[in-house]
Design an enzyme around this catalytic site. Sequence first.
Site, PDB file in Angstrom:
ATOM      1  N   LYS A 126      -8.903 -88.109  -1.800  1.00 34.28           N
ATOM      2  CA  LYS A 126      -9.160 -87.044  -0.821  1.00 34.28           C
ATOM      3  C   LYS A 126      -8.363 -87.357   0.435  1.00 34.28           C
ATOM      4  O   LYS A 126      -8.060 -88.530   0.703  1.00 34.28           O
ATOM      5  CB  LYS A 126     -10.647 -87.001  -0.489  1.00 34.28           C
ATOM      6  CG  LYS A 126     -11.107 -85.749   0.195  1.00 34.28           C
ATOM      7  CD  LYS A 126     -11.353 -84.601  -0.779  1.00 34.28           C
ATOM      8  CE  LYS A 126     -11.619 -83.293  -0.090  1.00 34.28           C
ATOM      9  NZ  LYS A 126     -12.020 -82.245  -1.034  1.00 34.28           N
ATOM     10  N   ASP A 166      -8.576 -77.691   0.759  1.00 33.17           N
ATOM     11  CA  ASP A 166     -10.022 -77.845   1.003  1.00 33.17           C
ATOM     12  C   ASP A 166     -10.290 -77.044   2.283  1.00 33.17           C
ATOM     13  O   ASP A 166      -9.475 -76.166   2.637  1.00 33.17           O
ATOM     14  CB  ASP A 166     -10.399 -79.336   1.147  1.00 33.17           C
ATOM     15  CG  ASP A 166     -11.905 -79.569   1.221  1.00 33.17           C
ATOM     16  OD1 ASP A 166     -12.581 -79.320   0.215  1.00 33.17           O
ATOM     17  OD2 ASP A 166     -12.417 -79.984   2.272  1.00 33.17           O
TER      18      ASP A 166
HETATM   19  P1  NDP Z   1     -13.153 -72.534   3.661  1.00 35.52           P
HETATM   20  O1  NDP Z   1     -12.521 -73.166   4.830  1.00 35.52           O
HETATM   21  O2  NDP Z   1     -12.435 -71.463   2.912  1.00 35.52           O
HETATM   22  O3  NDP Z   1     -14.587 -71.926   4.067  1.00 35.52           O
HETATM   23  C1  NDP Z   1     -15.574 -72.722   4.636  1.00 35.52           C
HETATM   24  C2  NDP Z   1     -16.676 -71.804   5.134  1.00 35.52           C
HETATM   25  O4  NDP Z   1     -17.718 -72.605   5.667  1.00 35.52           O
HETATM   26  C3  NDP Z   1     -16.230 -70.881   6.244  1.00 35.52           C
HETATM   27  O5  NDP Z   1     -16.959 -69.700   6.157  1.00 35.52           O
HETATM   28  C4  NDP Z   1     -16.580 -71.666   7.510  1.00 35.52           C
HETATM   29  O6  NDP Z   1     -16.860 -70.815   8.604  1.00 35.52           O
HETATM   30  C5  NDP Z   1     -17.842 -72.382   7.067  1.00 35.52           C
HETATM   31  N1  NDP Z   1     -17.969 -73.694   7.721  1.00 35.52           N
HETATM   32  C6  NDP Z   1     -17.080 -74.714   7.714  1.00 35.52           C
HETATM   33  N2  NDP Z   1     -17.524 -75.753   8.413  1.00 35.52           N
HETATM   34  C7  NDP Z   1     -18.735 -75.388   8.880  1.00 35.52           C
HETATM   35  C8  NDP Z   1     -19.706 -76.018   9.687  1.00 35.52           C
HETATM   36  N3  NDP Z   1     -19.518 -77.258  10.159  1.00 35.52           N
HETATM   37  N4  NDP Z   1     -20.844 -75.329   9.955  1.00 35.52           N
HETATM   38  C9  NDP Z   1     -21.057 -74.072   9.492  1.00 35.52           C
HETATM   39  N5  NDP Z   1     -20.156 -73.420   8.725  1.00 35.52           N
HETATM   40  C10 NDP Z   1     -19.026 -74.069   8.432  1.00 35.52           C
HETATM   41  O7  NDP Z   1     -13.559 -73.730   2.676  1.00 35.52           O
HETATM   42  P2  NDP Z   1     -13.876 -73.676   1.130  1.00 35.52           P
HETATM   43  O8  NDP Z   1     -14.627 -72.445   0.794  1.00 35.52           O
HETATM   44  O9  NDP Z   1     -12.637 -74.000   0.390  1.00 35.52           O
HETATM   45  O10 NDP Z   1     -14.841 -74.952   0.979  1.00 35.52           O
HETATM   46  C11 NDP Z   1     -16.232 -74.885   1.218  1.00 35.52           C
HETATM   47  C12 NDP Z   1     -16.884 -76.124   0.642  1.00 35.52           C
HETATM   48  O11 NDP Z   1     -16.621 -76.209  -0.773  1.00 35.52           O
HETATM   49  C13 NDP Z   1     -16.424 -77.453   1.224  1.00 35.52           C
HETATM   50  O12 NDP Z   1     -17.505 -78.364   1.185  1.00 35.52           O
HETATM   51  C14 NDP Z   1     -15.366 -77.905   0.224  1.00 35.52           C
HETATM   52  O13 NDP Z   1     -15.198 -79.294   0.254  1.00 35.52           O
HETATM   53  C15 NDP Z   1     -16.001 -77.457  -1.063  1.00 35.52           C
HETATM   54  N6  NDP Z   1     -15.093 -77.275  -2.175  1.00 35.52           N
HETATM   55  C16 NDP Z   1     -14.026 -76.424  -2.105  1.00 35.52           C
HETATM   56  C17 NDP Z   1     -13.218 -76.267  -3.204  1.00 35.52           C
HETATM   57  C18 NDP Z   1     -12.117 -75.254  -3.227  1.00 35.52           C
HETATM   58  O14 NDP Z   1     -11.509 -75.083  -4.294  1.00 35.52           O
HETATM   59  N7  NDP Z   1     -11.840 -74.550  -2.147  1.00 35.52           N
HETATM   60  C19 NDP Z   1     -13.406 -77.049  -4.437  1.00 35.52           C
HETATM   61  C20 NDP Z   1     -14.603 -77.840  -4.427  1.00 35.52           C
HETATM   62  C21 NDP Z   1     -15.385 -77.960  -3.321  1.00 35.52           C
HETATM   63  P3  NDP Z   1     -15.668 -70.047   9.411  1.00 35.52           P
HETATM   64  O15 NDP Z   1     -15.381 -68.813   8.621  1.00 35.52           O
HETATM   65  O16 NDP Z   1     -16.292 -69.760  10.739  1.00 35.52           O
HETATM   66  O17 NDP Z   1     -14.512 -70.995   9.471  1.00 35.52           O
END
Ligand code: NDP
Length: 444
Positions: A126, A166
């Site tokens: 990572k 990510d």
């Molecule tokens: P994105 O950046 O696309 O979306 C993240 C979302 O979560 C956004 O809506 C963001 O809000 C919100 N967010 C982020 N940080 C916080 C926080 N500290 N408090 C509240 N809301 C928060 O990320 P992903 O969808 O790609 O990833 C989401 C999760 O899934 C993570 O844990 C990631 O590690 C995990 N993951 C992702 C994979 C992938 O293929 N993308 C694969 C496996 C796991 P805002 O819109 O305001 O930025």
Amino acid sequence: MSYVDEVLERVIAQNPAQPEFHQAVKEVLDSLRPVIEEHEADYRREALLERLTTPERQILFRVPWVDDKGQVQVNNGYRVQFNSAIGPYKGGLRFHPSVNLSIIKFLGFEQIFKNSLTGLPIGGGKGGADFNPKGKSDREVMAFCQSFMQELYRHIGAFVDVPAGDIGVGGREIGYLYGEYKKITGLYEGVLTGKGLTYGGSLARTQATGYGLVYFAEEMLKANGIDLKDKTVAISGAGNVATYAIEKAEQLGAHVVTCTDSTGWIYDPDGIDVATLKDVKEVKRARLTEYKAARPNAIYHEGKGVWTTKCDVAMPCATQNELVLDDAKTLKSNGCIAVCEGANMPTTLEATQFIQSNGMFFTPGKASNAGGVATSALEMTQNSERLSWTFDEVDSKLQNIMVGLFRNVDSAAKKYGMEGNYVAGANIAGFLKVADAMKAQGIV
Ligand code: NDP
């Protein structure tokens, strides 16, 4: 003292001030106790757990770049290459101000088991940086990505380490990172996944984590005699994972009523409208208040509170530790039957324990969100073959992988007398394959 407790103490002593990493190691090792006790003498002699909990390599580097005002900015860059027993390191890059070594190590450690569970030949790693792409111009993001890659390129390669996206690293960032890698090395190879479709990306990779989560949840519910169709689902997040989990759950007949971002959350009694959500988040990159503006029946709440929503199934898809003990209690009292993690470690340990001991199903992210990395591995295969598969081919492979993955997790839990404990099942199934490969390869 048991071997597991000794190693837990050692991890805490050797990695001070890394609470997320401690939490991840504790959660995994606790659930592996029956397996470890079975092989304790062997594992102890070979220091298998000490090796497993110590990254093979941790790369920390400076990322200097120039902002639009001509000011030089400096961020911290990270790549933790945790375990390569079963394949090249594989895992995403996270760009977020909260990124630090503890978070990268917890994510890298979890990735080992997740990748093993997919059944594909990929090790765990990572990386990322404490850089915030929000509010930056495209030129600033490009300058940052180029500087980041100017160091990272010497540590990665199609058969060495293959990063992906990510939080904060989407198609735009992957494109800039790939361009810089190609310019420095002259190699057109599958060194990153999540690439654009015009330069080696895989169809269905964008959808894979969210779709995979729903395929996994559907299979888990089915194995317990429950149909996902017509169930009310609460989802957090409004990013990549959340958006496509909502899309697939709705396609399969579930009623998804919530989504969240970092400032607030939406309750839409008519069901989340995915087209509106994509327009707000993917096109306008705006706040969820814009969703409310487009959907008058929806209610926007400032701040936290999404888990107060009455639902049958909860899918936390935003970030780590976003579902705490009080949320778990509220979900239970509102009749929720299952929590399926889409994000990495979104549920705190206390909340997980409450959920598991109060008759709700719980699927850990390392199993239920493995569809993203599985499809990344399918992207690597297509790059090696110099071929591109159709959306349906990739999607049907993804579906088979998630169904197989659930069965693997389910049977490992049953084998060790913990039927229905999918945390234990996932850790055990993921661990055994890696442990076996580590033993076979000697002390390295
Ligand atoms: P994105 O950046 O696309 O979306 C993240 C979302 O979560 C956004 O809506 C963001 O809000 C919100 N967010 C982020 N940080 C916080 C926080 N500290 N408090 C509240 N809301 C928060 O990320 P992903 O969808 O790609 O990833 C989401 C999760 O899934 C993570 O844990 C990631 O590690 C995990 N993951 C992702 C994979 C992938 O293929 N993308 C694969 C496996 C796991 P805002 O819109 O305001 O930025």
